[in-house]
Enzyme design. Structure first.
Site, PDB file in Angstrom:
ATOM      1  CG  ASP A  50      -1.802   1.206   1.354  1.00 23.24           C
ATOM      2  OD1 ASP A  50      -2.401   1.583   0.329  1.00 23.24           O
ATOM      3  OD2 ASP A  50      -1.916   1.809   2.445  1.00 23.24           O
ATOM      4  CB  SER A  51       0.210   4.803  -0.423  1.00 24.19           C
ATOM      5  OG  SER A  51      -0.941   4.860   0.388  1.00 24.19           O
ATOM      6  CB  CYS A  93      -3.230   0.368  -2.319  1.00 27.21           C
ATOM      7  SG  CYS A  93      -3.404   2.068  -2.890  1.00 27.21           S
ATOM      8  CD  GLU A  97      -0.294   6.999   6.193  1.00 23.31           C
ATOM      9  OE1 GLU A  97       0.760   7.134   6.837  1.00 23.31           O
ATOM     10  OE2 GLU A  97      -0.640   5.920   5.672  1.00 23.31           O
ATOM     11  CB  CYS A 153      -9.595   4.293   0.997  1.00 21.56           C
ATOM     12  SG  CYS A 153      -7.949   4.796   1.528  1.00 21.56           S
ATOM     13  CG  HIS A 193      -5.142   4.835   4.688  1.00 19.07           C
ATOM     14  ND1 HIS A 193      -4.589   4.353   3.526  1.00 19.07           N
ATOM     15  CD2 HIS A 193      -4.133   5.470   5.350  1.00 19.07           C
ATOM     16  CE1 HIS A 193      -3.307   4.693   3.481  1.00 19.07           C
ATOM     17  NE2 HIS A 193      -3.011   5.375   4.571  1.00 19.07           N
TER      18      HIS A 193
END
Ligand code: DGL
Length: 265
Positions: free
Chosen positions: A9-10, A72, A151, A183, A185
């Site tokens: 993932d990012s 992701c 984040e 997403c 996240h």
């Protein structure tokens, strides 16, 4: 097969998927790459996301990964085909979109989908839902402020509450019977989303749906790890962030191996 599952993932988002894979397949080794140097993917062009995804997948395969999980949605939206062309059939490539769309309950009339600008702008969810579930009305919304809040480690803060209330209070989110947190996240905001959505709206458990699919793919390709002890987990980031370390430790409990690695050098 005694090789790790490669996951990327990012940033921290894919850890929600990695954790679900660990719960469903506790004996599997996992190797995780968080591309924190290039975060957020959701604001990048499809070309840039494809380029990062190829570099990471190549790193994971060279590190021995037997399967790649694109944990992701932004990368799943624009890079799945490219990765499949390059790595399948030797290494199955699993994205986080297809299993979730297949899992939509046929009784749902109105589905909400929230995600990054890259994911929503790609139209991939909208097109795939329309082709598999033609009678479902789709309400798609880009919610770009949520990833930075997470984040920054602010998922329990008033900022997170206000941001989620803002997005879920918009007119397009009013009629939905189910919501896809599109997403990886966003499952870190599950309690908050449930609180705002109330009992009438189902929040899809995307990490678990993806983890069950990973199990099916490994089982049908005869690639499961036959061992009995708990699998190892190694984590790489392209730029060290305290949030990544905190969430990785929270999800994986015991001492984790976390290394910073610039795979583009
Ligand atoms: N977790 C990611 C996703 O599922 C990407 C978030 C980002 O880097 O913008 O889309």
């Amino acid at each position: 097969m005694n090789k790790p599952i490669g996951i990327f993932d990012s940033g921290v988002g894919g850890l929600t998927v990695a954790k679900a894979i660990r719960d469903v397949l506790p004996n599997e080794d996992v190797i995780y790459f968080g591309d924190t140097a290039h975060l957020p993917y959701g604001e990048k062009s499809p070309e840039a996301i494809r380029n990062y995804s190829m570099g990471i997948a190549d790193f994971l395969v060279k590190s021995g990964a037997k399967a790649i999980v694109i944990a992701c949605n932004s990368a799943s939206s624009v890079a799945t085909e490219l990765l499949r062309e390059n790595f399948e059939p030797q290494v199955p490539v699993i994205n986080v979109i297809d299993p979730v769309i297949r899992a939509i309950n046929p009784s749902i009339h109105d589905i909400g989908i929230i995600g990054t600008r890259a994911t929503i702008g790609s139209g991939v969810y909208q097109d795939k839902i329309a082709s598999i579930h033609p009678n479902v009305a789709i309400h798609a919304l880009a919610t770009p402020l949520l990833v930075p809040v997470i984040e920054e480690g602010l998922e329990k803060s008033e900022i997170a509450t206000k941001t989620a209330e803002h997005y879920l209070g918009l007119p397009e989110m009013q009629k939905i019977d189910a919501l896809i947190p599109g997403c990886t996240h966003y499952p870190l905001l599950t309690d908050l989303f449930n609180q705002i959505l109330g009992e009438e709206t189902v929040l899809m458990d995307t990490p678990n749906i993806v983890a069950q699919h990973v199990k099916e793919v490994l089982t049908s390709s005869n690639m499961l790890n036959g061992g009995v002890q708990e699998g190892s987990a190694s984590f790489f980031v392209s730029d060290f962030t305290p949030t990544f370390e905190r969430i990785a430790r929270h999800f994986f409990r015991k001492e984790i191996q976390l290394s910073e690695l610039d795979i583009w050098k």
